[in-house]
Design a protein around this motif. Structure first.
Motif: not given
Length: 495
Positions: A67-73
């Protein structure tokens, strides 16, 4: 179904062909010598139970993706509990399918192949390439480790072609493409017009209910998670100062270090409630600090490397000893917990355990002069006055999830009986809010919970977390011993 992805990002550089050719050469082998894991035999028996429950039907159990945490992380991936229970596979984007074969099912695990040196993704894909994420098991290695046939997940869509919706059951909510492929069914009703589970809902329920009884391998995993948790509580007690404050987040962090050194991580966000924060059931902000003379409530559990979690709560006197009033309240909660444990044995109704705990709490509230009427009036289901200060039930099932087997039908769980090798928490508490004008001022801001993890045995129950003290006297003695021992590094205990 998993979409075909390269794992490359928009901002990744466009390398010249000379560099690409250079990166494709000069890599030696990285072969692994693998053998079947002990859990494989247990997982096979679990799949057989699911096969027997749904003869002639295709059963699809995905694990989900990162699951995406933020942007591409991304958040650290955690495998789906039912999927892990049935396969032992902990990697993302896998799907277990039980294909009917006429006499039962053929179990196939579909997962993403490793991206080794035979693929440009090895060095180009930050999501899948082994230069970025490390050596992964091949499909063949995974098959040996887990004792199950393993195929490339890219084959899944084709191999589900022709499967009729009415003869398939899908564990929904983990894979959007699969949820679209097998559209949700309309809500069903019984002959009397009452709602009943859909076919997919029945799958989720059966999986939960099959997981209620823990096998020998699972019991060992749970005991390991509890033992690590006990060491984590010892770590925290050793840095808890007697005279000065310490931030809740420091204590949270000390426990978290133990959870990562010896386990996969936390089973859930740690609750570290100093003073009146202890009266907030899910206090995870943890931005306060301890005050000598007050109590600190800590609800924490380690998830071990096979994803089984402990769930333990202790309430400690920061100064080292309870005040007379704190001890009186603590003793009520301890007596309530003991009453619940004393009543646990195979066949005991879940609600009877609850009532045993709640009656002791209500009697304690009467002794404190708080109840506006009699104990029986407070406990009456049309009143439940006592719950202003108890807030929650006595406990819940425990296993791969901290609130395990939650999709079970009520008659198999909280409206049913407990059975041998169920594992559950026993965790009564009393909570007096800081602004509660119906209690004496000296009680306001006190929150006490005692929680242990117990296994139902043939003639009673076993406290898996007995390594931590429960009585007020034992808590004071234990806390003094931990402080005397002093801080230690969060390293695994010696074998």
């Amino acid at each position: 179904m998993a979409e075909k992805k390269s794992g490359e990002r928009p901002h990744d550089p466009k390398f010249p062909e000379k560099f690409l050719n250079f990166m494709r050469t000069g890599w030696g082998p990285s072969d692994l010598d693998v053998a079947e894991l002990p859990l494989a035999a247990y997982a096979a028996r679990r799949r057989e139970a699911v096969s027997a429950a749904f003869p002639g039907e295709t059963v699809v159990v995905p694990t989900g993706a990162e699951k995406t945490r933020s942007n591409d992380t991304f958040f650290r991936f955690r495998a789906g509990s039912d999927f892990s229970w049935l396969t032992g596979d902990l990697d993302p984007e896998g799907v277990l399918v039980l294909h009917p074969n006429g006499s039962g099912h053929d179990a196939v695990l579909y997962r993403r192949p490793r991206k080794g040196t035979d693929s440009d993704e090895f060095f180009r894909s930050a999501k899948y390439g082994e230069l970025w994420i490390g050596r992964k098991h091949s499909l063949e290695e995974t098959s040996v480790l887990l004792g199950i046939e393993v195929r490339d997940v890219e084959r899944l869509e084709g191999e589900l072609t022709g499967v009729e919706r009415g003869k398939a059951r899908v564990l929904r909510g983990f894979d959007d493409a699969l949820d679209r492929r097998f559209a949700a069914e309309e809500a069903l009703k019984d002959d009397e017009g009452h709602p009943r589970l859909s076919r997919d809902g029945e799958l989720a329920a059966v999986l939960s209910e099959l997981r209620l009884v823990k096998d020998a391998w699972e019991l060992a995993q749970l005991q390991e998670a509890v033992d690590i948790t006990v060491r984590g509580f010892e770590d925290v007690a050793r840095v808890l100062p007697v005279n000065g404050p310490i931030p809740e987040r420091v204590l949270e962090g000390v426990f978290a270090a133990r959870s990562r050194v010896e386990g996969n991580g936390l089973g859930y966000d740690s609750i570290v409630g100093a003073g009146s924060h202890a009266t907030t059931l899910h206090w995870i902000t943890n931005d306060g600090a301890t005050v000598p003379g007050e109590l600190i409530l800590m609800d924490m559990g380690v998830e071990n490397n096979r994803l089984y979690t402990a769930d333990v709560t202790r309430t400690l006197p920061v100064s080292g000893t309870f005040t007379p009033l704190q001890r009186q309240v603590y003793d009520i909660v301890h007596a309530s917990q003991q009453a619940g444990m004393d009543g646990i044995r195979p066949g005991t109704e879940f609600q009877d355990i609850h009532q045993a705990c709640m009656r002791v709490l209500a009697e304690g509230l009467a002794d404190l002069g708080i109840l506006p009427g009699s104990v029986d009036e407070a406990l009456d289901k049309e009143s439940l006055i006592y719950r202003r200060w108890t807030l929650h039930g006595f406990g819940h099932m425990l296993g791969l999830d901290v609130h395990d087997c939650a999709n079970s039908r009520p008659e198999h769980y909280y409206k049913g009986a407990v059975h041998e090798d169920f594992v559950l928490t026993v965790e009564p508490g009393l909570y007096f809010q800081a602004n509660d004008e119906l209690v004496p001022e000296e009680l306001r801001g006190i929150g006490i919970r005692i929680e242990d993890d117990v296994r139902v045995t043939a003639d009673g129950c076993e406290n898996l977390s007995a390594g931590l003290p429960r009585s007020a006297d034992d808590v004071e003695t234990w806390l003094a011993e931990q402080r005397e021992a002093g801080p230690r590094l969060a390293m695994p205990a010696e074998a």
